[in-house]
Design an enzyme around this catalytic site. Structure first.
Site, PDB file in Angstrom:
ATOM      1  N   GLU A 259       2.728   5.352  -3.229  1.00 32.12           N
ATOM      2  CA  GLU A 259       3.220   4.454  -2.170  1.00 32.12           C
ATOM      3  C   GLU A 259       3.845   5.372  -1.149  1.00 32.12           C
ATOM      4  O   GLU A 259       4.889   5.976  -1.399  1.00 32.12           O
ATOM      5  CB  GLU A 259       4.212   3.443  -2.746  1.00 32.12           C
ATOM      6  CG  GLU A 259       4.627   2.355  -1.762  1.00 32.12           C
ATOM      7  CD  GLU A 259       5.873   2.731  -0.995  1.00 32.12           C
ATOM      8  OE1 GLU A 259       5.729   3.089   0.206  1.00 32.12           O
ATOM      9  OE2 GLU A 259       6.971   2.684  -1.558  1.00 32.12           O
ATOM     10  N   CYS A 298       9.966   2.521   4.036  1.00 32.04           N
ATOM     11  CA  CYS A 298       8.518   2.713   4.163  1.00 32.04           C
ATOM     12  C   CYS A 298       7.844   1.482   4.745  1.00 32.04           C
ATOM     13  O   CYS A 298       6.702   1.552   5.208  1.00 32.04           O
ATOM     14  CB  CYS A 298       7.907   3.071   2.812  1.00 32.04           C
ATOM     15  SG  CYS A 298       8.302   1.898   1.506  1.00 32.04           S
TER      16      CYS A 298
END
Length: 694
Positions: A259, A298
């Protein structure tokens, strides 16, 4: 805080005695040294082997439900002591709201997976995937897919921005799957992850070897991994790509899920003009994503894609909202709404990336890259040269096609504004990000939302459709949820860290199993047609969970279906569909030979045929699943039913459990009329009057 941050390996706390080259970790606001980090002398290979042996053994003794109950207990233990975590979190630069996202968000993941594990997984250690695949005409050879736990260790390599949530959102599904975890937090905020692990260790709830912590670097990690291990990485796309190329992953069978950084977008619809709820919601969300965790997320919005005609209005609205709502400073100071970045190194990197965006044509239209004045812990205002502070910055690009804005991520309170004229142009700009974790669309026009969503879905792991109807209830652009996919294609890493039970199954191996009904029943704990069935003369409804066995069966007598029965049911229920009431019309239907009985009449009669009516261990019938009507029943036909205990699922925290019964209705020619599952709640122990004499 100890001078050197300890690790927790092989069931003990470990601290380097003579650390070489230890890294100093400083308070993000003041620059004060918080701790030092080193793994000099740490036995990483031993820690991994401890997980594969002791950790695997202790978790394998627990069912999915037992692990799920422990997850809830972990969550409660952390909740009791979360004030300790909040105090440390402030040193990382997190405000109270930032800390809530990280700490309470992580605890919420534990609660969520505890509930999902008990609702959606069996109370066993094997998970069945999909329906039975018949492989022979006589039913003696079947195929089935099953999931079993990977035999290794789940290694977390976490980012600095969410030291608690980032650890727990990986730990929860791994633990539920039965896989031990080794956490390697990022150094700048690792002391908060250490405090979280310490609370869990001191709770006494952790099964031996199920959770270990390495505080510091792990340069030889991949050389010590092997088939059966899994690495869950969160960090930069470039680092992820390098790790993915390691021979342990390429040819050694180590699973790698990433990720990574993501140039996420938020699109303002052409209908969302100034003054509409959608315009206001868009601006609120954009500023929130720039300032929460100081933009160190993120999932933060890096590209604000707006109609050309609305660009000036968006810039003005963002400027006003930041001026009115944002107070930059030490999170321990009253009134501060945005803290520093996690470290001065991170601050310098963000400013470097902003300059790169400026060089590519971006104009700073909100904020500044100059050193800001901030509010200190004592309430005074002034510069903080030792702190990692950056003001919120919005850049505007006249050329939305500039490569840098789609490639460069300033991982802080920074976003870039791009303009478009057509929906197709907006979608193309989203796609230029190369794969994102999330894109949001602010519009109240369903046609525009559908067109955009259809075009950009292949480039995103998640999409948020934001309008006046959900603006108040929406969890927001940047909030991953444990029950929805968190991950994305391409640059975003290609993985799915969350997504409900999907994340659990990432830590398991799916295997196709072929065999007889008897063998598949033994392996899965689910009775299969053709496996042995038992009828000992005692009705299965008289048996508690302690007495009931898979395969216990009752076979009913037959009952004749008459035309009067069909008509009575039709008039009583109001279901006078022509197939039940009109012979000529029914015969013209390609599915029926003439008038037929209602399917629900047959299911109701089947219940009357198999039920034992007296009070007993069966507490309630709470539903049917997988109901299929196979062969129509005409007046004069007979039906009978076989009911077999298919799956028994005790509930860990209740005095009862669920029994799934396989129900098959047949006619006088032994043809299958209907198949379905009956779900009942059954007491774990027999009542005194129900006990079978010795």
């Amino acid at each position: 805080m100890t001078e050197y941050l300890p690790s927790y390996i092989r069931g003990e706390w470990w601290t380097p005695s003579s650390p070489v080259g230890a890294t100093e970790v400083r308070d993000a606001s003041t620059g004060e040294v918080v701790t030092r980090v080193s793994t000099e002398g740490l036995d990483l290979a031993g820690a991994l082997e401890y997980a594969r042996t002791t950790g695997q053994e202790s978790l394998s003794r627990l069912t999915f439900h037992q692990r799920a109950v422990l997850l809830k207990q972990f969550a409660l233990a952390l909740t009791e002591r979360k004030d300790e975590l909040y105090a440390l979190s402030a040193r990382t630069g997190a405000t109270k709201i930032d800390s809530w996202v990280d700490i309470d968000g992580g605890i919420g993941v534990l609660f969520s997976y505890s509930g999902k594990g008990r609702r959606e997984l069996p109370n066993s250690t094997v998970h069945v995937d999909g329906p039975v695949e018949p492989l022979s005409k006589d039913g003696t050879f079947l195929g089935r897919h099953v999931y079993t736990t990977l035999p290794g260790v789940a290694v977390q390599i976490n980012a600095f921005n969410f030291p608690v949530w980032g650890s727990l959102e990986k730990f929860a599904p791994a633990f539920l799957a039965g896989m031990p975890t080794l956490v390697k937090p990022a150094t700048p905020t690792g002391y908060l992850a250490e405090a979280m692990v310490r609370i869990l260790v001191e709770s006494g709830l952790l099964p031996d070897g199920s959770l270990q912590l390495v505080s510091g670097s792990v340069p030889d990690l991949f050389e010590n991994l092997r088939l059966g291990d899994l690495v869950g990485f969160t960090g930069s796309a470039s680092t992820a790509e390098n790790l993915r190329r390691h021979p342990a992953v390429q040819t050694g069978g180590v699973r790698f899920t990433g990720e990574t950084d993501s140039i996420n977008a938020s699109v303002l619809g052409t209908d969302a003009v100034e003054g509409t709820p959608e315009f206001d919601a868009y601006v609120r969300q954009l500023v929130t994503e720039m300032t929460t965790k100081a933009g160190q997320k993120c999932t933060a919005i890096r590209r604000a894609i707006v109609p050309s005609a609305l660009a000036d209005a968006v810039v003005d609205a963002v400027r006003r909202r930041i001026a009115e709502k944002t107070v930059l400073g030490d999170p321990r100071a009253e009134g501060v709404t945005m803290g520093p970045l996690a470290s001065t190194a991170q601050r310098d990197e963000v400013l470097r990336q902003v300059r790169a965006l400026q060089d590519a044509g971006g104009e700073v239209v909100v904020g500044s890259i100059d050193a800001p004045a901030v509010r200190h812990a004592d309430g005074s205002e002034g510069p903080a040269p030792a702190g990692a502070f950056v003001t919120p910055v919005l850049l505007r690009f006249d050329d939305p096609q500039a490569d840098a804005v789609h490639d460069v991520e300033a991982f802080g309170p920074v976003s870039s504004l791009l303009t478009y004229d057509t929906t197709a142009e907006a979608a193309a700009l989203v796609a230029r990000g190369g794969g994102s974790l999330v894109t949001s669309i602010a519009t109240h026009d369903p046609a525009q939302a559908v067109e955009l969503a259809t075009l950009i879905a292949p480039f995103n792991g998640r999409m948020l459709l934001l309008d006046r109807d959900d603006a108040r209830s929406s969890t927001g652009h940047g909030s991953p949820l444990p029950n929805l996919v968190h991950g994305g294609p391409g640059r975003a890493g290609g993985g799915e860290e969350l997504g409900g039970i999907r994340a659990v199954l990432h830590h398991m191996q799916r295997t196709a199993v072929q065999g007889s009904p008897e063998m598949l029943t033994a392996l899965t704990g689910v009775w299969h047609q053709g496996a042995a069935a038992h009828s000992d003369g005692r009705h299965p409804f008289r048996k508690s969970l302690a007495e009931l066995r898979i395969g216990d069966q009752v076979a009913s007598a037959s009952r004749v279906v008459t035309l009067d029965d069909i008509e009575t049911f039709a008039h009583f229920t109001g279901d006078t569909f022509y197939a039940h009431m009109d012979e000529e019309s029914a015969a013209a239907n390609p599915f029926f030979p003439g008038r037929v009985a209602h399917g629900y009449l047959l299911v109701s009669w089947a219940a009357g045929l198999f039920v034992d009516p007296e009070p007993g261990p069966v507490l309630a019938n709470y539903g049917l699943e997988n109901l299929r009507f196979v062969t129509p029943v005409s007046p004069g036909d007979e039906i009978r039913v076989e009911l077999t205990a298919k799956q028994i699922t005790p509930r860990e925290t209740d005095e009862y459990g669920e029994v799934r019964w396989d129900a098959v209705i047949r006619n006088q020619n032994d043809e299958i009329v209907a198949t379905y599952d009956v779900l009942t709640l059954v007491s774990k122990q027999p009542a005194r009057a129900e006990a079978v004499p010795a």
